[in-house]
Structures are given as C-alpha cells and as structure tokens.
Design an enzyme around this catalytic site. Structure first.
Site, PDB file in Angstrom:
ATOM      1  NE  ARG A  58      88.321 -59.236  23.359  1.00 22.50           N
ATOM      2  CZ  ARG A  58      88.620 -60.377  22.804  1.00 22.50           C
ATOM      3  NH1 ARG A  58      87.893 -61.744  23.140  1.00 22.50           N
ATOM      4  NH2 ARG A  58      90.018 -60.432  22.420  1.00 22.50           N
ATOM      5  CE1 TYR A 111      63.821 -54.447  27.109  1.00 21.90           C
ATOM      6  CE2 TYR A 111      65.332 -55.802  26.075  1.00 21.90           C
ATOM      7  CZ  TYR A 111      64.735 -54.366  26.530  1.00 21.90           C
ATOM      8  OH  TYR A 111      65.805 -53.272  26.135  1.00 21.90           O
ATOM      9  CG  ASP A 182      65.116 -60.503  32.066  1.00 25.39           C
ATOM     10  OD1 ASP A 182      65.456 -59.943  33.057  1.00 25.39           O
ATOM     11  OD2 ASP A 182      65.288 -60.082  31.022  1.00 25.39           O
ATOM     12  CE  LYS A 207      66.366 -51.355  31.576  1.00 24.71           C
ATOM     13  NZ  LYS A 207      65.697 -52.507  31.046  1.00 24.71           N
TER      14      LYS A 207
HETATM   15  C1  LIG Z   1      66.299 -53.305  29.763  1.00 18.00           C
HETATM   16  C2  LIG Z   1      65.804 -54.791  29.681  1.00 18.00           C
HETATM   17  C3  LIG Z   1      66.827 -55.504  29.257  1.00 18.00           C
HETATM   18  C4  LIG Z   1      67.958 -55.355  28.550  1.00 18.00           C
HETATM   19  O1  LIG Z   1      69.014 -54.672  28.907  1.00 18.00           O
HETATM   20  P1  LIG Z   1      70.081 -53.648  28.446  1.00 18.00           P
HETATM   21  O2  LIG Z   1      70.914 -53.253  29.477  1.00 18.00           O
HETATM   22  O3  LIG Z   1      69.293 -52.427  27.982  1.00 18.00           O
HETATM   23  O4  LIG Z   1      70.743 -54.294  27.461  1.00 18.00           O
HETATM   24  C5  LIG Z   1      66.519 -56.989  29.379  1.00 18.00           C
HETATM   25  N1  LIG Z   1      65.562 -57.472  30.013  1.00 18.00           N
HETATM   26  C6  LIG Z   1      64.578 -56.564  30.459  1.00 18.00           C
HETATM   27  C7  LIG Z   1      63.507 -56.991  31.255  1.00 18.00           C
HETATM   28  C8  LIG Z   1      64.874 -55.226  30.395  1.00 18.00           C
HETATM   29  O5  LIG Z   1      63.963 -54.195  30.843  1.00 18.00           O
END
Ligand SMILES: *Cc1c(COP(=O)(O)O)cnc(C)c1O
Length: 393
Positions: A58, A111, A182, A207
């Site tokens: 963890r 997001y 982000d 992604k």
């Molecule tokens: C999908 C996404 C997230 C969240 O990611 P998860 O792995 O689904 O929790 C955060 N920021 C952006 C820009 C995203 O497209």
C-alpha cells in the site's frame, strides 16, 4: 561523458536495471502485499522511511517504483508517486496538502469529477472557485488571502484551451501559492510543466500512458519535499495504491507512447482540418487550428495529442444523437487516449445551462483519435455528417 537519456529511451526502459533481473526485458511483477525483513530492527528502520523502503505494497512496491522513477525522469521532476487512478492522484493531492480554511482556484476547463470532488471538500472547510478567464490579471483578481493552490489544465480536455503556464506560475509564486497541473492531455512527452516552474504535475495513466483501454492508474510528480506530506497524509491512508500488475501494464504502455502519439497527432490534425472545412461544422477546438492558441502552445509544448472537439451547426441534443449513432468506426464511450477512436458529447439533453457555466458549448462533440488511420476516420465522419444533414427537417 554520459548523455542524458532521451524521452524515447526512458519509455523503452534504458534507465531500468534489467541485469538485476536476469536481463528480462520487462520488469518483474512483484506480486506481494508485504516485504519481510531479516531482523525486527530492520523493519523498524524501514517503517521510519516507508516512502523509500519496501514494507507494505500500500506504500511502495518494486514494480510500481520502476514506473515512478520513469515518470519522474520524463517530467524532469525529483520524485513521483503512482495511484490506482487519476482521481486517486487528484484526491491525494488535495488531502495531502490542504486543510480547513484553504481555498483552491481552478483555472481553465477542468475535468468534471475533479470539480465534483472539490464540492465535497467544502464539507471539510476547503472552498474553491473556477476561473475560466485565462489572462494573468483576471486570474490574479480571483485569488483570495486563503488561496493555497492554483489547479489548472492546459490544454483543457473539452475545448482544449491553452493557458500561459509561465505567466500563471509568476502570479502564484509572487504570492507563495502552490500550482498543480493536470498534464494528461499533453503527456510528459509534449509538455514538461515542472521545467516552467509548476510545483506539481499530475496524470491519469488511464488515457495515453496505458494507451490500450485496459488499465486504470494515476501519478503525481513533484519535489521530494512536497511529495512527503502527500505520501504520509494521503497516499498511505487513502489506499488508492497502484497494483504491481497495473504498474506493469502502464510500463508496457509507455514503451510505445512516443510512436502512438506521433501517429495520433498527425491523424488528429488531418481529421480536424477536414472538419474545419466541412459546411455542417461550426467550430473546431484544436490548439493548432487557432492562431492565438497555437502561439501559446508552441511556446510551451512540443506537439499535440489526439484529443480535440468541435461543434455541429445547430447542434441540438437530437442532432448530436443522430450524428454519434451514424458513426461506424468511432466507438461511443467515455475515456480517451487509447488505440481505438472514440466519440462522446458532454450534452445529455438536460445540462445545457450547467455546461455553459463551465464554458462548454452544448453542441460539443469530442473525438479521441486512435490508430485506424486518418483516411478511414475522415470517411466515417463524412458519411455520418451527410446522414445527419439529410435527416434534418
Ligand atoms: C480521465 C481523467 C481523469 C481521471 O482519471 P481516472 O484514471 O479515470 O481516475 C483526470 N483528468 C483528466 C483530464 C481525465 O481525462
């Protein structure tokens, strides 16, 4: 003597200690929950530095550590921590660094679930505002004495607007405010925010890192001094730890990230230009297709990924449904950044007003360009646009 490794070499694993593992081309998946020590004193010492020693998965795990080192190198950061999802990384950032009374300023398109999480944080006395204006002066005007963090996306992932990162950092630094981006849209290959002075860069690995729509993951990259409180206040306690199996999938995904991105960038630009010239399309939102966005983008990014959006002329919900349903190659679904092309709209027939508040046109259609090839994708869009137009009453 030694040249620093290129991003491609880091993705391919040239920094990995493969001869520590029999020369295996892929790091072993260390599938264990705990790490026994030969003496109790050793365990006690490891506990005192759990962010650096293997005690319990963890906290840290050797397979996950390979990925963390790789991401820190790619982002030119001191250290990285990986999470079981992007939201795991984002929530640990907030829990790790903020306290009751603090204010977050979100800048640019953000997001959706990140903003939903911020709403929940109000219950713990953490407030926030959303600033859609992108000039440094307008951003500065929304800061409060209690603002502890400016959190932004650039490009955003709905209308792909670009922020002047260096200018934003200057506003924040002059007031002692932390900045976090982000960086999922650009990936560390196309944008390195830490080199522009941003304190924390974060990603969902779900992604482009994974790239094959088969794994969830997230990461934060920052200075050691900032990662320490995030590790002890949030990472260990939230429990959103990345599993070694998933870390391995993300490492494998990163092997082909440079190649995938090159192809997706080229194909996305070709598709975007086709749409820009199509009479049924109102506006295409791609940072390379607007002069002002492109100038900023070229200042701080070395290329474009494969996610962009556009609006249909008179893009009612009904028309969007018809258009999406007429596509044959694009799959209808959430997420993005994989090898298959995807289409979605934020419009659900009832939320035009809520979207407007977030700066999103109701008629927006978002495409994630995969690897089917630009020609096939353009032909698919062309037939769907034609069918949608013909059905118009
Ligand atoms: C999908 C996404 C997230 C969240 O990611 P998860 O792995 O689904 O929790 C955060 N920021 C952006 C820009 C995203 O497209």
């Amino acid at each position: 003597m030694h040249q620093p490794l290129t991003d491609e070499q880091i993705c391919l694993g040239h920094e990995e200690d493969i001869f520590g593992h029999h020369g295996a081309m892929m790091p072993p998946i260390v599938q264990t929950s705990l790490f026994a020590k030969q003496t109790f004193e050793e365990l006690v010492a490891a506990f005192a530095a759990e962010d650096e020693r293997f005690v319990y998965s963890r906290g840290s795990n050797p397979t996950v550590a390979v990925l963390e080192k790789k991401l820190a190198l790619l982002e030119r950061g001191e250290a990285a921590k990986c999470f079981s999802s992007g939201m795991g990384a984002i929530s640990s950032l907030f829990y790790g660094l903020l306290q009751s009374g603090d204010h977050i300023l979100f800048v640019n398109g953000i997001y959706g679930p990140t903003l939903q999480l911020a709403k929940h944080l109000q219950r713990f006395g953490i407030t926030h505002d959303l600033c859609l204006a992108r000039e440094a002066g307008a951003i500065a005007a929304m800061l409060r004495p209690t603002t502890r963090l400016i959190y932004f996306e650039s490009p955003g992932t709905m209308t792909m607007q670009v922020l002047d990162i260096a200018a934003l950092v200057q506003v924040a630094r002059s007031r002692g405010i932390l900045t976090a981006i982000d960086n999922t849209w650009a990936t560390p290959l196309l944008q390195k925010p830490l080199t522009l002075g941003v304190d924390i860069s974060l990603h969902t690995g779900t992604k482009y890192f994974g790239g094959h729509s088969d794994v969830l993951g997230g990461a934060l990259i920052t200075r050691r001094e900032l990662l320490k409180p995030i590790f002890s206040n949030a990472y260990l306690l939230n429990g959103a730890s990345l599993s070694p199996q998933d870390a391995w999938l993300l490492i494998r995904g990163l092997r082909t990230l440079p190649t995938r991105l090159r192809q997706q960038q080229a194909d996305a630009l070709q598709v975007a230009r086709f749409l820009q010239d199509h009479p049924a399309v109102e506006t295409v939102f791609h940072p390379a297709l607007s002069d002002s966005e492109r100038q900023l983008a070229e200042k701080q990014m070395s290329g474009y990924s494969g996610l962009f959006s556009f609006t249909l002329k008179n893009g009612s919900f009904e028309k969007i449904c018809r258009f999406l349903n007429a596509l044959r190659l694009f799959r209808i679904g959430v997420s993005w950044g994989g090898v298959e092309s995807l289409v979605i709209s934020p419009h659900n027939g009832r939320n035009a007003e809520a979207l407007r508040k977030k700066g999103i046109p109701a008629g927006l259609v978002r495409l994630s360009i995969g690897l089917e090839g630009a020609e096939a994708l353009i032909a698919d869009l062309d037939q769907a646009l034609e069918q949608t137009g013909l059905l118009e009453r």
